[in-house]
Each structure stands twice: as C-alpha cells, then as structure tokens.
Enzyme design. Structure first.
Site, PDB file in Angstrom:
ATOM      1  N   ASP A  98       0.842  -1.201   0.000  1.00 28.84           N
ATOM      2  CA  ASP A  98       0.000   0.000   0.000  1.00 28.84           C
ATOM      3  C   ASP A  98       0.871   1.242   0.000  1.00 28.84           C
ATOM      4  O   ASP A  98       1.567   1.515   0.978  1.00 28.84           O
ATOM      5  CB  ASP A  98      -0.915   0.010   1.229  1.00 28.84           C
ATOM      6  CG  ASP A  98      -1.823   1.225   1.255  1.00 28.84           C
ATOM      7  OD1 ASP A  98      -2.929   1.139   0.685  1.00 28.84           O
ATOM      8  OD2 ASP A  98      -1.423   2.264   1.819  1.00 28.84           O
ATOM      9  N   TYR A 103       3.556   9.885  -0.265  1.00 23.99           N
ATOM     10  CA  TYR A 103       4.622   9.337   0.566  1.00 23.99           C
ATOM     11  C   TYR A 103       5.999   9.621  -0.024  1.00 23.99           C
ATOM     12  O   TYR A 103       7.018   9.379   0.635  1.00 23.99           O
ATOM     13  CB  TYR A 103       4.467   7.817   0.731  1.00 23.99           C
ATOM     14  CG  TYR A 103       3.164   7.364   1.345  1.00 23.99           C
ATOM     15  CD1 TYR A 103       2.315   8.259   2.011  1.00 23.99           C
ATOM     16  CD2 TYR A 103       2.770   6.033   1.260  1.00 23.99           C
ATOM     17  CE1 TYR A 103       1.126   7.838   2.561  1.00 23.99           C
ATOM     18  CE2 TYR A 103       1.578   5.598   1.814  1.00 23.99           C
ATOM     19  CZ  TYR A 103       0.754   6.500   2.451  1.00 23.99           C
ATOM     20  OH  TYR A 103      -0.429   6.067   2.989  1.00 23.99           O
ATOM     21  N   LYS A 132      -2.102   6.016  -4.352  1.00 23.11           N
ATOM     22  CA  LYS A 132      -3.097   7.060  -4.141  1.00 23.11           C
ATOM     23  C   LYS A 132      -2.687   8.336  -4.858  1.00 23.11           C
ATOM     24  O   LYS A 132      -1.493   8.639  -4.969  1.00 23.11           O
ATOM     25  CB  LYS A 132      -3.248   7.339  -2.636  1.00 23.11           C
ATOM     26  CG  LYS A 132      -3.475   6.091  -1.800  1.00 23.11           C
ATOM     27  CD  LYS A 132      -3.475   6.384  -0.314  1.00 23.11           C
ATOM     28  CE  LYS A 132      -3.466   5.103   0.496  1.00 23.11           C
ATOM     29  NZ  LYS A 132      -2.141   4.449   0.535  1.00 23.11           N
ATOM     30  N   HIS A 165      -6.899  10.240  -1.809  1.00 22.20           N
ATOM     31  CA  HIS A 165      -6.205  10.146  -0.523  1.00 22.20           C
ATOM     32  C   HIS A 165      -6.974  10.821   0.609  1.00 22.20           C
ATOM     33  O   HIS A 165      -7.065  10.283   1.709  1.00 22.20           O
ATOM     34  CB  HIS A 165      -4.799  10.737  -0.650  1.00 22.20           C
ATOM     35  CG  HIS A 165      -3.826  10.158   0.317  1.00 22.20           C
ATOM     36  ND1 HIS A 165      -2.469  10.160   0.119  1.00 22.20           N
ATOM     37  CD2 HIS A 165      -4.001   9.538   1.516  1.00 22.20           C
ATOM     38  CE1 HIS A 165      -1.858   9.587   1.139  1.00 22.20           C
ATOM     39  NE2 HIS A 165      -2.774   9.192   2.003  1.00 22.20           N
ATOM     40  N   LYS A 289       2.599  -1.245   9.172  1.00 19.57           N
ATOM     41  CA  LYS A 289       3.919  -0.871   8.660  1.00 19.57           C
ATOM     42  C   LYS A 289       4.998  -1.387   9.601  1.00 19.57           C
ATOM     43  O   LYS A 289       4.889  -1.265  10.826  1.00 19.57           O
ATOM     44  CB  LYS A 289       4.024   0.652   8.553  1.00 19.57           C
ATOM     45  CG  LYS A 289       5.444   1.175   8.327  1.00 19.57           C
ATOM     46  CD  LYS A 289       5.530   2.652   8.654  1.00 19.57           C
ATOM     47  CE  LYS A 289       6.975   3.102   8.772  1.00 19.57           C
ATOM     48  NZ  LYS A 289       7.087   4.503   9.205  1.00 19.57           N
ATOM     49  N   ARG A 295       9.553  -8.328  12.360  1.00 19.32           N
ATOM     50  CA  ARG A 295       8.218  -7.835  12.717  1.00 19.32           C
ATOM     51  C   ARG A 295       7.252  -7.950  11.535  1.00 19.32           C
ATOM     52  O   ARG A 295       6.052  -8.167  11.733  1.00 19.32           O
ATOM     53  CB  ARG A 295       8.308  -6.391  13.205  1.00 19.32           C
ATOM     54  CG  ARG A 295       9.004  -6.263  14.548  1.00 19.32           C
ATOM     55  CD  ARG A 295       9.051  -4.835  15.025  1.00 19.32           C
ATOM     56  NE  ARG A 295       9.830  -4.718  16.244  1.00 19.32           N
ATOM     57  CZ  ARG A 295      10.177  -3.553  16.802  1.00 19.32           C
ATOM     58  NH1 ARG A 295       9.811  -2.412  16.219  1.00 19.32           N
ATOM     59  NH2 ARG A 295      10.892  -3.516  17.914  1.00 19.32           N
TER      60      ARG A 295
END
Length: 334
Positions: A98, A103, A132, A165, A289, A295
C-alpha cells in the site's frame, strides 16, 4: 464482501476473481477453524537461510476482485530506504503493498518490485499494489497526468487499486477526479477504485455525483478509535473497510490498563498480534507498517490463535474520542 481462503499456489499467489475456497461473511468474528486459513511454507531467503512464508486470507471486494487482507504500509519511509523494506516483505510472503504519491517513495517501491521480479508475468498477477493520488493533483486533467507519472515510477503497467487520498471538502474535486479514475479502470490500468478518510457525508456526495460508491474506504481504525459510525455506513453500502494505523502507531499496545498485554500473555503472542488478530476477525483489511523483517513476519503470523468473545468485548471497550492522525474535514496530504 467476503473473506476467502487462499488457494495454495505454492508461490504466495493472489487468487483471481471466482477462485474457490471456504468463505465467511466479512465483518463477523471468525470461527476457530479460521486459525488455519494461512498456510506456511518453508522457503530459503537470498542468504540461504530458512524462513517461513505466510499466505494470507483474501477479502472479496464489491467489484469481485480479491485483495489480500494483510498488506504492508510504507508511510514515512524515504525513497531509498523503502526498497529493502518492500523486498523483505515480498520475501516473507506479503502480496499486498500500500503506497501513495504523497509518501514520496513510489520510485523506491518500483525498484523493489523490479528487483524482486514483481513488475510483470505471474509474479505481477499474484501481487496487489495500491497507490493514491496526491491531493493537490485532484481534478480530471491533473489526475490523468499524475497517474501516468505514478505508473512510470512504480514500473508497472497497471495498479490493482487507485485511491483518492483525502476528501478535502473545503476544496472538493472528488466527482470530477472520479471521471478520470473511471477511465483508468476502463483502460485496464486500474482494477479497483477506492477512497481514504471519507466520512459518510463524503461518500454520499461522491455517490450523488458519480452514481458509484468506492469499493474500499481506507480509514484510521484501531482499538481506541473505532469509527463505528463510518464502519457501519460502509458495511451498509457494501464498501470494504481498510485500516491504516491499525495499532495507533504503537500507542494502542498499552491501551486499557494492560488489557492487550493480558490477552497476549494468555495466547503466547505479542500485543501487536492481538490487535491485528482483532482486526482480522472483524473482517477488516489491514496494512501494518514495519521496516524490520522479523516484525513483518510477526504481522503475518496471526492465525495460530483465536480471540474469545470476552476478549473481543474487552478490546471493543477500549474505543475512545481521540484519533492518532488527522481530521478528514480539515486535512490535506498536498
């Protein structure tokens, strides 16, 4: 909108519309058997080390397309740094990335996709990529120019989902922008159309102007900011809900005077896994994220336990009045 079992393609593949597998209605707590939905396969990474690759359940969207329920969010990762992050996620089994023009890292995402061999062929077909439109580029003509640039940066011929967005109600251009979005879909360069941060009044206005509801509404959603009115509206109008900041940027790990910690200890998992499992059982698409490979794998490993109804109720009770992010009525990601 439904949850579908992943077809075991042997490559972490993305099932296409109409694929088989057991299904339950999204938005309902899953049964104990759902703990086995994700299959694990032994894989050797680029260093020759064995690792587990996870294959996630799918959500069937209103337009018939299937989206992996767990994706990787790439907000606040710089263009250079995002490349190894996306590469490690793909190696772990993520098949949903995504991103967004806002960004400022689409080129880095594109490099990762190219390096990992996911820009064409079967790998591309088995990957869901969302991006987006930048808010400042809303409008028919500007959206058409922006989308061409974004595809070039991502090194792709199409994206699986293209999204507005922010609604920017103080400078509303969603209706005219949607005309360009609809053309991208007709051209085969976008599969699914979505929005982010839309409140019910924005969804109503978009529908009035275009005759269409988006397939997905991506909103801030986590235990202490559950946006129940927005979620209820989306469910009533067959709009899939996708959660960003699903753990409130980590703040909800300590919410409720130790409630999450106690549930995690009871299941032998982390606090993050408890919250993400709560989202999964609610039928929500999530895009946690992490820049750390271990992780990232933990955020996929959510299917060895099931929350009880009492545990669900305890997490539901954490809902509060404070968001972690921005107000859709006033914010723009210019």
């Amino acid at each position: 909108m439904q949850v579908a079992d992943v077809a075991d393609t042997g490559s972490g593949g993305l099932p296409r519309t109409g694929s088989g597998g057991s299904r339950t209605q999204a938005g309902q707590p899953t049964s104990a058997t759902a703990a086995t939905l994700v299959r694990r396969t032994l894989h050797f990474d680029s260093r020759g080390c064995s690792m587990t690759v996870f294959h996630t359940p799918m959500i069937t969207l209103p337009d018939g397309n299937l989206i992996p329920q767990i994706g990787l969010g790439v907000l606040r990762i710089d263009d250079e740094g995002v490349t190894p992050v996306v590469e490690s996620a793909l190696e772990a089994g993520y098949r949903h990335i995504d991103g967004a023009a806002g960004y400022n890292n689409e080129a880095g995402v594109g490099r990762a996709l190219q390096n990992a061999g996911f820009t064409q062929g079967e790998n591309r077909k088995n990957l869901w990529v969302t991006t987006k439109l930048r808010d400042s580029e809303q409008g028919y003509d500007s959206a058409r120019k922006a989308f061409d640039r974004q595809l070039d940066l991502l090194q792709l011929d199409y994206v699986d989902m293209y999204m507005l967005h922010w609604p920017t109600p103080f400078n509303w251009r969603s209706g005219e922008t949607w005309k360009a979005f609809d053309e991208f879909r007709a051209e085969g360069r976008v599969r699914t159309l979505g929005v982010c941060n839309f409140l019910p009044e924005h969804l109503e206005r978009l529908h009035k102007e275009t005759g269409e509801y988006p397939a997905v509404n991506q909103i801030e959603l986590h235990p202490t900011w559950q946006q129940r009115e927005v979620v209820a509206y989306c469910k009533a109008h067959n709009i899939a809900v996708e959660a960003y900041s699903p753990m409130a940027r980590g703040a909800d790990l300590n919410a409720g005077d130790g409630v999450i910690e106690r549930i995690a200890r009871a299941h032998g998992v982390t606090e993050a896994q408890v919250i993400l499992r709560w989202h999964i059982e609610n039928g929500t698409i999530i895009i946690p994220k992490s820049v750390h490979a271990d992780r990232q794998r933990q955020n996929l490993d959510l299917f060895g336990f099931v929350l009880s109804s009492a545990e669900h109720a305890a997490i539901d009770a954490l809902d509060g009045p404070t968001r972690a992010g921005h107000d859709p009525m006033t914010f723009t990601y210019a």
